[in-house]
Design a protein around this motif. Structure first.
Motif, PDB file in Angstrom:
ATOM      1  N   UNK A 358       0.817  -1.220   0.000  1.00  0.00           N
ATOM      2  CA  UNK A 358       0.000   0.000   0.000  1.00  0.00           C
ATOM      3  C   UNK A 358       0.849   1.268   0.000  1.00  0.00           C
ATOM      4  N   UNK A 359       2.180   1.098   0.058  1.00  0.00           N
ATOM      5  CA  UNK A 359       3.137   2.208  -0.034  1.00  0.00           C
ATOM      6  C   UNK A 359       3.000   3.215   1.107  1.00  0.00           C
ATOM      7  N   UNK A 360       2.556   2.761   2.271  1.00  0.00           N
ATOM      8  CA  UNK A 360       2.541   3.634   3.441  1.00  0.00           C
ATOM      9  C   UNK A 360       3.941   3.670   4.050  1.00  0.00           C
ATOM     10  N   UNK A 361       4.275   4.721   4.818  1.00  0.00           N
ATOM     11  CA  UNK A 361       5.603   4.800   5.441  1.00  0.00           C
ATOM     12  C   UNK A 361       5.842   3.605   6.367  1.00  0.00           C
ATOM     13  N   UNK A 362       7.100   3.130   6.411  1.00  0.00           N
ATOM     14  CA  UNK A 362       7.403   1.903   7.149  1.00  0.00           C
ATOM     15  C   UNK A 362       8.396   2.081   8.298  1.00  0.00           C
ATOM     16  N   UNK A 363       9.035   3.247   8.403  1.00  0.00           N
ATOM     17  CA  UNK A 363      10.113   3.397   9.382  1.00  0.00           C
ATOM     18  C   UNK A 363       9.635   3.146  10.813  1.00  0.00           C
ATOM     19  N   UNK A 364       8.573   3.803  11.235  1.00  0.00           N
ATOM     20  CA  UNK A 364       8.059   3.608  12.596  1.00  0.00           C
ATOM     21  C   UNK A 364       7.613   2.165  12.811  1.00  0.00           C
ATOM     22  N   UNK A 365       6.994   1.609  11.789  1.00  0.00           N
ATOM     23  CA  UNK A 365       6.523   0.223  11.868  1.00  0.00           C
ATOM     24  C   UNK A 365       7.690  -0.732  12.088  1.00  0.00           C
ATOM     25  N   UNK A 366       8.773  -0.558  11.324  1.00  0.00           N
ATOM     26  CA  UNK A 366       9.913  -1.472  11.451  1.00  0.00           C
ATOM     27  C   UNK A 366      10.626  -1.316  12.788  1.00  0.00           C
ATOM     28  N   UNK A 367      10.525  -0.154  13.401  1.00  0.00           N
ATOM     29  CA  UNK A 367      11.054   0.006  14.757  1.00  0.00           C
ATOM     30  C   UNK A 367      10.313  -0.892  15.741  1.00  0.00           C
ATOM     31  N   UNK A 368       8.982  -0.972  15.572  1.00  0.00           N
ATOM     32  CA  UNK A 368       8.167  -1.853  16.413  1.00  0.00           C
ATOM     33  C   UNK A 368       8.501  -3.315  16.120  1.00  0.00           C
ATOM     34  N   UNK A 369       8.628  -3.635  14.834  1.00  0.00           N
ATOM     35  CA  UNK A 369       8.984  -5.007  14.439  1.00  0.00           C
ATOM     36  C   UNK A 369      10.311  -5.410  15.074  1.00  0.00           C
ATOM     37  N   UNK A 370      11.262  -4.483  15.080  1.00  0.00           N
ATOM     38  CA  UNK A 370      12.593  -4.764  15.650  1.00  0.00           C
ATOM     39  C   UNK A 370      12.496  -5.168  17.121  1.00  0.00           C
ATOM     40  N   UNK A 371      11.633  -4.505  17.864  1.00  0.00           N
ATOM     41  CA  UNK A 371      11.567  -4.759  19.304  1.00  0.00           C
ATOM     42  C   UNK A 371      10.537  -5.818  19.695  1.00  0.00           C
ATOM     43  N   UNK A 372       9.636  -6.186  18.764  1.00  0.00           N
ATOM     44  CA  UNK A 372       8.535  -7.087  19.137  1.00  0.00           C
ATOM     45  C   UNK A 372       8.560  -8.435  18.425  1.00  0.00           C
ATOM     46  N   UNK A 373       9.580  -8.698  17.622  1.00  0.00           N
ATOM     47  CA  UNK A 373       9.628  -9.985  16.923  1.00  0.00           C
ATOM     48  C   UNK A 373      10.982 -10.667  17.137  1.00  0.00           C
ATOM     49  N   UNK A 374      10.953 -11.963  16.994  1.00  0.00           N
ATOM     50  CA  UNK A 374      12.165 -12.779  17.100  1.00  0.00           C
ATOM     51  C   UNK A 374      12.773 -13.010  15.713  1.00  0.00           C
TER      52      UNK A 374
END
Length: 454
Positions: A358-374
């Motif tokens: 959907x081409x939405x911004x991803x930077x903030x999302x990937x910060x969450x992914x970094x801290x919440x996924x293995x």
């Protein structure tokens, strides 16, 4: 509008358009159902439409279809920017959504639900609570059947519950629900709406025609939704997980409270709630606020929530084997929805994400992914961009898969006892699938095949 003998053009031959065309024919309108793509109808569907007197024209979309037309009913997937709609607007032909038609024909009050995330869960729970009153209730819109067809069959003395997307609300005219819910507004559908301001404005249209006899539930914990209060002409019911409210519902000390005129009544505590995550508390509070204001007894509300185990494809537990649990969250088609899913777990998560970007911004999302996924497994058309931003934001342990079957197998291979394997794509499904339901079913089938092999 009185549709009798009016010339109505229905654009879009999906379920919404088919339902609208059939209803209009019952109202004695002269109906043309059009789609620019060639459409192969189920034989029974084509017969039903033709028996009703609907003219079907697909595979072309010429401006001469507009000649003599009194109103256009537009399906939600069709953008207002396409040439035939632009020409219709130039000719000053009314262009309205199927939601408007539903409002015109419904004999009972409508309860409408919108928001970026949580619409289906909230709509489903709201429907079940209203059904607990014993009154006739139907549901439609972005969920289930065509809304106009549900409205046409709706008797007096009940409620029509409608899940409403920004696309559907974009072209309402007189639509006025007795009760409206706006859950949240986060970045989504920006390819169509262009800006967050436009997107939020489309959502706010759900209550634009309301009056002081109506209700609107607004989420105090969402700054964009909270700001909508100034534009409300109806009774505002606030919901919050962070503070008490004067009218609406709030969450405090693991308990959900209903509030009217400053008086709080406990409804249910978290040990009796079976759907995970703070986002589901938000959904529950919205339902409590509206149904309590409508006079539904607390015991009915509580009992219904106690019996509610969520909806398919939304944080749906599939199975656990070898102490690894698989969750299907295929309905998570934007980043905010995935963030809420990740927040629901306190165990290590292997995330399966990607699809049609959907081409939405991803930077903030990937910060969450970094801290919440293995571990993270990217797939589909979005995989390249997702991986690029993930690497830039410092996400570790990134993998790729070329199919759902490969992603599921890899997720299981990476998991240890106690881990979660979560399909939560943050994308629409239209690269590999026709809809998020098909994607979710494929995920579940792949998981079951893996389980059967032991």
């Amino acid at each position: 509008m009185d549709y009798g003998e009016k010339n109505i053009l229905v654009l879009g031959a999906g379920s919404s358009g088919i339902g609208a065309a059939w209803v209009l024919a019952q109202l004695h309108a002269n109906v043309v159902l059009n789609d620019y793509k060639p459409v192969e109808f189920e034989p029974s569907t084509r017969k039903r439409l033709e028996d009703a007197g609907v003219t079907i024209i697909t595979g072309r979309q010429d401006n001469n279809l507009l000649d003599g037309v009194d109103r256009i009913i537009i399906s939600p997937g069709i953008a207002l920017s396409i040439p035939i709609v632009q020409e219709a607007l130039h000719r000053k032909i009314d262009v309205v959504s199927e939601v408007e038609l539903a409002y015109d024909v419904c004999k009972s009050p409508i309860l409408g639900v919108t928001g970026t995330n949580g619409k289906t869960t909230t709509t489903t729970l709201l429907t079940q609570v209203m059904e607990s009153t014993g009154l006739p209730v139907k549901v439609g819109g972005n969920i289930g059947d065509s809304l106009s067809e549900a409205a046409y069959h709706m008797p007096e003395g009940g409620y029509l519950v409608a899940e409403l997307s920004s696309y559907q609300l974009e072209t309402i005219k007189s639509f006025c629900p007795l009760g409206a819910i706006v859950l949240n507004v986060t970045p989504d559908h920006l390819a169509r709406h262009k800006t967050m301001e436009n997107y939020a404005a489309a959502k706010a249209r759900i209550f634009m025609n309301q009056n002081p006899e109506n209700f609107v539930v607004l989420n105090d914990d969402d700054s964009i939704v909270r700001a909508m209060k100034k534009d409300a002409h109806s009774k505002v019911l606030s919901i919050s997980q962070h503070h008490k409210v004067d009218s609406g519902a709030y969450f405090e000390g693991n308990t959900c409270y209903a509030v009217l005129d400053g008086k709080a009544t406990p409804v249910i505590d978290t040990e009796h709630i079976h759907i995970k995550g703070s986002h589901n508390i938000e959904n529950i509070l919205a339902v409590i606020a509206l149904t309590y204001a409508l006079g539904v007894e607390v015991e009915h509300i509580k009992h219904t929530i106690e019996q509610f185990h969520g909806v398919e494809h939304r944080l749906e537990r599939v199975t656990t084997f070898h102490d690894v649990t698989f969750y299907n969250d295929s309905k998570a088609t934007n980043t905010d929805s995935v963030v809420k899913a990740l927040d629901a777990f306190d165990k290590p998560v292997i995330l399966l994400a990607g699809g049609h970007d959907k081409m939405t911004p991803l930077e903030d999302f990937m910060n969450i992914v970094k801290s919440h996924t293995k571990e993270v497994i990217f797939m589909g058309e979005a995989a390249d961009r997702f991986e690029s931003v993930a690497v830039k934001m410092g996400v570790q342990h990134i993998h790729r898969a070329q199919s759902m079957k490969e992603a599921v197998a890899l997720g299981y291979q990476l998991a240890k006892a106690g881990d979660i394997v979560l399909l939560s794509p943050a994308c629409s499904s239209f690269d590999w699938y026709s809809c998020f339901e098909e994607r979710g079913e494929d995920f579940k089938n792949c998981v079951r095949e893996l389980e059967e092999r032991g």
